[in-house]
Design a protein around this motif. Structure first.
Motif, mmCIF file in Angstrom:
data_model
loop_
_atom_site.group_PDB
_atom_site.id
_atom_site.type_symbol
_atom_site.label_atom_id
_atom_site.label_comp_id
_atom_site.label_asym_id
_atom_site.label_seq_id
_atom_site.Cartn_x
_atom_site.Cartn_y
_atom_site.Cartn_z
ATOM 1 N N TYR A 118 0.814 -1.220 0.000
ATOM 2 C CA TYR A 118 0.000 0.000 0.000
ATOM 3 C C TYR A 118 0.847 1.270 0.000
ATOM 4 O O TYR A 118 0.374 2.322 -0.424
ATOM 5 N N ALA A 126 -2.954 3.916 -7.138
ATOM 6 C CA ALA A 126 -3.708 2.688 -7.417
ATOM 7 C C ALA A 126 -4.656 2.331 -6.282
ATOM 8 O O ALA A 126 -5.753 1.806 -6.509
ATOM 9 N N SER A 127 -4.244 2.630 -5.044
ATOM 10 C CA SER A 127 -5.061 2.253 -3.886
ATOM 11 C C SER A 127 -6.303 3.126 -3.732
ATOM 12 O O SER A 127 -7.171 2.827 -2.903
ATOM 13 N N ASP A 128 -6.416 4.206 -4.528
ATOM 14 C CA ASP A 128 -7.591 5.080 -4.447
ATOM 15 C C ASP A 128 -8.879 4.325 -4.774
ATOM 16 O O ASP A 128 -9.973 4.760 -4.404
ATOM 17 N N GLN A 129 -8.733 3.194 -5.461
ATOM 18 C CA GLN A 129 -9.903 2.408 -5.852
ATOM 19 C C GLN A 129 -10.533 1.661 -4.687
ATOM 20 O O GLN A 129 -11.587 1.048 -4.824
ATOM 21 N N GLY A 130 -9.873 1.712 -3.521
ATOM 22 C CA GLY A 130 -10.438 1.142 -2.304
ATOM 23 C C GLY A 130 -10.648 -0.345 -2.360
ATOM 24 O O GLY A 130 -9.713 -1.128 -2.569
ATOM 25 N N GLU A 132 -11.949 -2.303 -4.536
ATOM 26 C CA GLU A 132 -11.604 -2.964 -5.797
ATOM 27 C C GLU A 132 -10.121 -3.303 -5.852
ATOM 28 O O GLU A 132 -9.735 -4.416 -6.248
ATOM 29 N N PHE A 133 -9.263 -2.349 -5.444
ATOM 30 C CA PHE A 133 -7.820 -2.607 -5.426
ATOM 31 C C PHE A 133 -7.488 -3.684 -4.406
ATOM 32 O O PHE A 133 -6.687 -4.585 -4.677
ATOM 33 N N GLN A 288 -9.165 -0.365 2.928
ATOM 34 C CA GLN A 288 -10.132 -0.064 1.883
ATOM 35 C C GLN A 288 -10.703 1.355 2.007
ATOM 36 O O GLN A 288 -10.711 2.110 1.038
ATOM 37 N N THR A 292 -9.271 5.283 0.014
ATOM 38 C CA THR A 292 -10.245 6.053 -0.752
ATOM 39 C C THR A 292 -10.338 7.480 -0.224
ATOM 40 O O THR A 292 -10.451 8.443 -0.994
ATOM 41 N N GLY A 295 -7.483 9.380 -1.426
ATOM 42 C CA GLY A 295 -7.646 9.669 -2.845
ATOM 43 C C GLY A 295 -8.500 10.896 -3.096
ATOM 44 O O GLY A 295 -8.320 11.592 -4.103
ATOM 45 N N GLU A 296 -9.450 11.163 -2.212
ATOM 46 C CA GLU A 296 -10.345 12.308 -2.375
ATOM 47 C C GLU A 296 -9.842 13.561 -1.659
ATOM 48 O O GLU A 296 -10.354 14.656 -1.884
#
Length: 447
Positions: A118, A126-130, A132-133, A288, A292, A295-296
């Motif tokens: 991570y 890549a980990s922004d997808q929470g 899903e990643f 997770q 995210t 990412g925001e």
């Protein structure tokens, strides 16, 4: 005592109290401090739960740290050797502690591998997808094994260097840096729009939520957070010099562990609330939900990297304590060189832990008693062996070795003041074993 024996008994020691405190605090400060404590506070009455938790620290945490450090310093060896030195019939309790740390590291290192992944994923976004990643990564067999082995390699490289040059030196750096990194996250998290709701969730007292379950949750968090029952505190206590004070050190260890947990609450919950995520999402909060959130968040990629680096510090400081319990046992029992013992032990632990690493992917359908390999290992350690080890430690000090002998060790035969010795003796003999037993039957679903 012969010259050879005397030399071996003083061969390995901490350079001073600060090194011991940082190492012991490092064994206590783990990933659970960074997600579980803030979650429990929010679920169980906010500031009211914090007050209960602090009470449990004083009633159970500090007395148990004192007890285990005392066994280690008096015995002067690993968990098994220390129990055996004080009473030959009780060496088995030390063996239980070694097994606990062995199994504990086998699955804890899986999480450590995730943290390393991570760090890189945060850097690339890549980990922004929470979720899903996370799902894609944990189902990838190659990635799971590679990062698992990398984390174990970091752990063994530190332990191979020894107590002062390896464990102590690394914890002296990692523990202060962990606090600094957390404070950086706190500043960013608490300045986000909407962060006030997270702060209120964390600290506002709600005494209506203080159920018996909340008290047990606080007690369980204290016990598991401080790594009591793993043999780590006993092993680290064996490296403590006679001139270093046990009671004061125990207080500092508990304080540092609690400080990190509290700062983590201010670092995580305001950001989670600011972006409308669930603060009670448990372990998935770290792998997770938070990615995210980062990412925001404006500048979130940098703060995501910082966060997972500090999580790595927490994970490694705990993993080296687990491995040291096993290595010190092998060194003292089989008279093996430290480097050889560390390498062999880590290889065996890694092999045992591979099913845990794969239980989220290709072996996810394999269940034992309804649990996957990872969940089964966690259950056996957290719900069974830790409480049993804690109860047996209390019985040993209170009724076998006797609290009078323990107090003599703590006070250096009266040279060091310990005014609360009578209170401590009552807690260890009567109160703490009952409380730990309540944790045990609750966590096992008996009650």
């Amino acid at each position: 005592m012969s010259k050879q024996t005397q030399k071996s008994s003083t061969k390995v020691q901490w350079s001073g109290s600060f090194g011991f405190i940082m190492a012991a605090a490092g064994s206590a400060v783990g990933m659970g401090n960074l997600w579980r404590f803030p979650m429990l506070v929010g679920e169980n009455g906010g500031g009211a739960f914090v007050l209960v938790y602090l009470l449990c620290i004083f009633l159970v945490g500090i007395p148990m740290i004192i007890a285990e450090v005392t066994i280690g310093r008096a015995g002067g060896k690993d968990a098994f050797g220390s129990y055996k030195a004080l009473n030959p019939k009780w060496g088995g309790v030390g063996v239980l502690a070694v097994i606990t740390s062995f199994i504990g590291l086998s699955y804890y290192a899986v999480l450590g591998g995730w943290v390393i992944r991570y760090i890189f994923a945060s850097a690339t976004g890549a980990s922004d997808q929470g979720a899903e990643f996370f799902s894609g990564f944990t189902s990838n067999t190659g990635s799971q094994i590679i990062y698992y082995i990398i984390f174990m390699a970091i752990t063994v490289l530190i332990v191979v260097r020894g107590v002062q040059k390896g464990i102590e030196s690394s914890c002296k750096v990692m523990m202060p840096l962990l606090v600094v990194c957390l404070l950086v996250i706190v500043v960013r998290s608490c300045t986000l729009q909407g962060a006030g709701a997270g702060i209120e969730f964390f600290l506002k007292p709600d005494f209506s939520k203080l159920t018996p379950g909340a008290f047990l949750a606080a007690l369980g968090q204290v016990f598991f957070s401080l790594s009591l029952g793993t043999g780590a505190t006993i092993t680290y206590g064996a490296y403590l010099g006679k001139d270093q004070k046990i009671v004061g050190s125990a207080g500092y260890i508990a304080f540092f562990d609690t400080l990190v947990a509290m700062i983590a609450g201010f670092a995580i919950l305001p950001a989670v609330f600011a972006f409308g995520f669930d603060p009670e999402s448990g372990p998935s909060l770290m792998f997770q939900t938070l990615p995210t959130v980062f990412g925001e968040m404006p500048g979130g990629r940098i703060f995501g990297i910082i966060f997972f680096i500090l999580v790595l510090f927490a994970a490694v400081s705990t993993s080296i304590a687990y491995l040291e319990v096993v290595v010190s046992f092998v060194v003292n029992t089989f008279h093996t060189a430290r480097a050889k013992a560390a390498v062999i032990s880590s290889i065996l632990i890694t092999l045992v832990g591979i099913p845990c690493a794969l239980s989220f992917g290709i072996w996810s359908d394999i269940k034992i008693g309804g649990k996957g390999f990872f969940d089964l290992a966690d259950y056996l350690v957290s719900n069974v062996s830790l409480p049993i080890g804690g109860i047996l430690a209390c019985i040993f000090i209170g009724w076998i070795w006797k609290t009078k002998s323990a107090v003599n060790e703590i006070t250096n035969n009266g040279k060091v003041s310990f005014r609360l010795a009578p209170v401590w003796s009552v807690l260890v003999k009567f109160v703490i074993p009952v409380l730990i037993f309540c944790i045990f039957i609750t966590s096992c679903g008996i009650f």
